[in-house]
Write a protein that holds these residues in place. Structure first.
Motif, PDB file in Angstrom:
ATOM      1  N   PRO A   1       0.802  -1.232   0.000  1.00  0.00           N
ATOM      2  CA  PRO A   1       0.000   0.000   0.000  1.00  0.00           C
ATOM      3  C   PRO A   1       0.838   1.289   0.000  1.00  0.00           C
ATOM      4  O   PRO A   1       0.524   2.235  -0.731  1.00  0.00           O
ATOM      5  CB  PRO A   1      -0.835  -0.107   1.274  1.00  0.00           C
ATOM      6  CG  PRO A   1      -0.954  -1.582   1.513  1.00  0.00           C
ATOM      7  CD  PRO A   1       0.384  -2.140   1.076  1.00  0.00           C
TER       8      PRO A   1
ATOM      9  N   ASP B   1       0.704   3.965  -3.142  1.00  0.00           N
ATOM     10  CA  ASP B   1       0.349   5.369  -2.953  1.00  0.00           C
ATOM     11  C   ASP B   1       1.451   6.289  -3.464  1.00  0.00           C
ATOM     12  O   ASP B   1       1.185   7.262  -4.181  1.00  0.00           O
ATOM     13  CB  ASP B   1       0.058   5.640  -1.479  1.00  0.00           C
ATOM     14  CG  ASP B   1      -0.546   7.011  -1.244  1.00  0.00           C
ATOM     15  OD1 ASP B   1      -1.397   7.451  -2.047  1.00  0.00           O
ATOM     16  OD2 ASP B   1      -0.175   7.647  -0.240  1.00  0.00           O
TER      17      ASP B   1
ATOM     18  N   ILE C   1      -6.646  -6.220   2.222  1.00  0.00           N
ATOM     19  CA  ILE C   1      -5.714  -5.242   1.664  1.00  0.00           C
ATOM     20  C   ILE C   1      -6.277  -4.634   0.381  1.00  0.00           C
ATOM     21  O   ILE C   1      -5.944  -3.507   0.028  1.00  0.00           O
ATOM     22  CB  ILE C   1      -4.313  -5.867   1.449  1.00  0.00           C
ATOM     23  CG1 ILE C   1      -3.260  -4.754   1.298  1.00  0.00           C
ATOM     24  CG2 ILE C   1      -4.305  -6.818   0.255  1.00  0.00           C
ATOM     25  CD1 ILE C   1      -1.836  -5.239   1.430  1.00  0.00           C
TER      26      ILE C   1
ATOM     27  N   GLU D   1      -7.768  -1.289   0.882  1.00  0.00           N
ATOM     28  CA  GLU D   1      -6.758  -0.224   0.919  1.00  0.00           C
ATOM     29  C   GLU D   1      -6.392   0.200  -0.502  1.00  0.00           C
ATOM     30  O   GLU D   1      -6.271   1.387  -0.797  1.00  0.00           O
ATOM     31  CB  GLU D   1      -5.497  -0.692   1.654  1.00  0.00           C
ATOM     32  CG  GLU D   1      -5.679  -0.905   3.129  1.00  0.00           C
ATOM     33  CD  GLU D   1      -4.381  -1.331   3.788  1.00  0.00           C
ATOM     34  OE1 GLU D   1      -3.385  -0.560   3.705  1.00  0.00           O
ATOM     35  OE2 GLU D   1      -4.359  -2.434   4.372  1.00  0.00           O
TER      36      GLU D   1
END
Length: 144
Positions: free
Chosen positions: A53, A57, A88, A91
């Motif tokens: 993650p 990002d 996940i 996310e």
């Protein structure tokens, strides 16, 4: 040092993202993914100690997703009969929505063994230390 570049992005990864052209694909792989064997014909970038993650990002702050395909983001589909949970993925959906107006509509799934085949033709694979299962994600680059 550069300004406004996420610190998690190594010089090698920045260079790779810059080198990639339209429609090139990059895999951000979990710790179980066979990055070295799948990546024999592409760049394998080590990001041990980092999770998917955080890298996703950071990459999406710089990396345009392809607008010429329906699903420029693809996840490895859970195998039929496997009881693994994939929290996940929620996310990932939030991160993609933060960076691309298509949000969840930009995300698809690819059957596990087809994901491996496509990974063999990726421009690069980022090998992370992510412990979540089925946490592999493939991004297809768009134009700036």
């Amino acid at each position: 040092m550069l300004k406004n570049i996420p610190a998690i992005l190594s010089p090698e990864l920045l260079k790779t993202l810059c080198e990639m052209g339209h429609s090139d694909r990059i895999i951000i792989a979990d710790g179980n993914f066979p990055a070295e064997s799948m990546g024999k014909n592409c760049k394998v970038i080590r990001a041990d100690g980092h999770g998917v993650p955080e890298l996703l990002d950071a990459i999406l702050t710089l990396f345009p997703l392809d607008t010429y395909v329906e699903k420029p983001v693809n996840l490895m589909q859970v195998m039929p009969g496997d009881t693994a949970k994939t929290p996940i993925w929620d996310e990932y959906k939030a991160i993609v929505a933060k960076h691309d107006e298509r949000g969840n509509n930009a995300i698809g799934q690819i059957e596990r063994f087809e994901f491996y085949e496509q990974a063999k033709t990726a421009y690069a694979i980022i090998a992370t230390g992510e412990k979540a299962v089925y946490a592999n994600i493939m991004l297809q680059k768009g134009v700036v």
